[in-house]
Write an enzyme that holds these catalytic residues in place. Sequence first.
Site, PDB file in Angstrom:
ATOM      1  CB  SER A  47      -0.922   0.051   1.254  1.00  0.00           C
ATOM      2  OG  SER A  47      -0.323  -0.215   2.393  1.00  0.00           O
ATOM      3  N   GLY A  74      -1.659  -4.623   1.312  1.00  0.00           N
ATOM      4  CA  GLY A  74      -1.597  -5.741   1.951  1.00  0.00           C
ATOM      5  C   GLY A  74      -0.554  -6.571   1.605  1.00  0.00           C
ATOM      6  CG  ASN A 104       1.751  -5.373   4.533  1.00  0.00           C
ATOM      7  OD1 ASN A 104       1.364  -4.524   5.358  1.00  0.00           O
ATOM      8  ND2 ASN A 104       1.515  -4.763   3.616  1.00  0.00           N
ATOM      9  CG  ASP A 192      -2.502   4.397   9.132  1.00  0.00           C
ATOM     10  OD1 ASP A 192      -1.563   4.766   8.788  1.00  0.00           O
ATOM     11  OD2 ASP A 192      -3.274   3.398   8.561  1.00  0.00           O
ATOM     12  CG  HIS A 195      -1.122   3.159   5.251  1.00  0.00           C
ATOM     13  ND1 HIS A 195      -1.819   2.394   6.270  1.00  0.00           N
ATOM     14  CD2 HIS A 195      -0.783   2.247   4.324  1.00  0.00           C
ATOM     15  CE1 HIS A 195      -2.179   1.289   5.727  1.00  0.00           C
ATOM     16  NE2 HIS A 195      -1.405   1.025   4.689  1.00  0.00           N
TER      17      HIS A 195
END
Length: 232
Positions: A47, A74, A104, A192, A195
Site C-alpha cells: 500500500s 496488504g 506486511n 495511522d 501509512h
Amino acid sequence: MSGDENPASKPTPVQDVQGDGRWMSLHHRFVADSKDKEPEVVFIGDSLVQLMHQCEIWRELFSPLHALNFGIGGDSTQHVLWRLENGELEHIRPKIVVVWVGTNNHGHTAEQVTGGIKAIVQLVNERQPQARVVVLGLLPRGQHPNPLREKNRRVNELVRAALAGHPRAHFLDADPGFVHSDGTISHHDMYDYLHLSRLGYTPVCRALHSLLLRLLTQDQGQGGAPLPEPSP
C-alpha cells in the site's frame, strides 16, 4: 534457506478471503497496463507504493519518468514474487524497478523477510537484466516503540548488507527521521502510524527521485535515451 523452506520467498497469490477477487483483478490490470506502456521506472510493492500514486508528488516527480505503479495494499514479499512471476514484467523493459515491500510480512522473521526481498531482486535481475533494482527500506511503524519497529530495522540492516556491492541493485533508507526524540511518530507524517500522509511522502519521494535521476543519468551516459524533464 531455500524458497521451499522460507514462506516469504515462495511465490504465493493472496487468498481471496473476502470473495470479491479484487487482488487478482488488480494483477490482471497491471499485466494489461504493461502491454501498451513503455515505462522508464516500475514501482511494485504494497500500500505504501499504491497510495503514492494518489499524491501530487507522484505526478510531479514520477509521471515524467513514465512510471508505472504496481502497488497493492496488504501485499507481502511472497505476493509480489507471484505477481512478478505471472506477467507483470513480461511486456516491458524498464530501466529501473523500485521495490517497497516487507512491512506486511507479519508472520515471518526478519531473516525470512530479507530472503523474500532478495528473491524479488534476483527475479527482477533474471527477467529484466537491463534494469537496476532500487529497494526502499522499511519504515518504522506504530506511534510508540514496538517490536515491529525493531523487526523492520533489522530487515533494513540485513537487506543493506545483502545488496552491498551488488552491480544492479541499490538499497535506499527511506526514513528521513520519522521517529522523534521521544520515540513517537507523528500523525502528521503517518496518519495511522503506518501509512504516509502527503507530508510524509514528500521527503521519501524526493530522496528516491534524486537516486532515480542519478541512476538514469549514469545509464544515459552509457548510451541510454535522454531523460524526460520533471514537471515544473
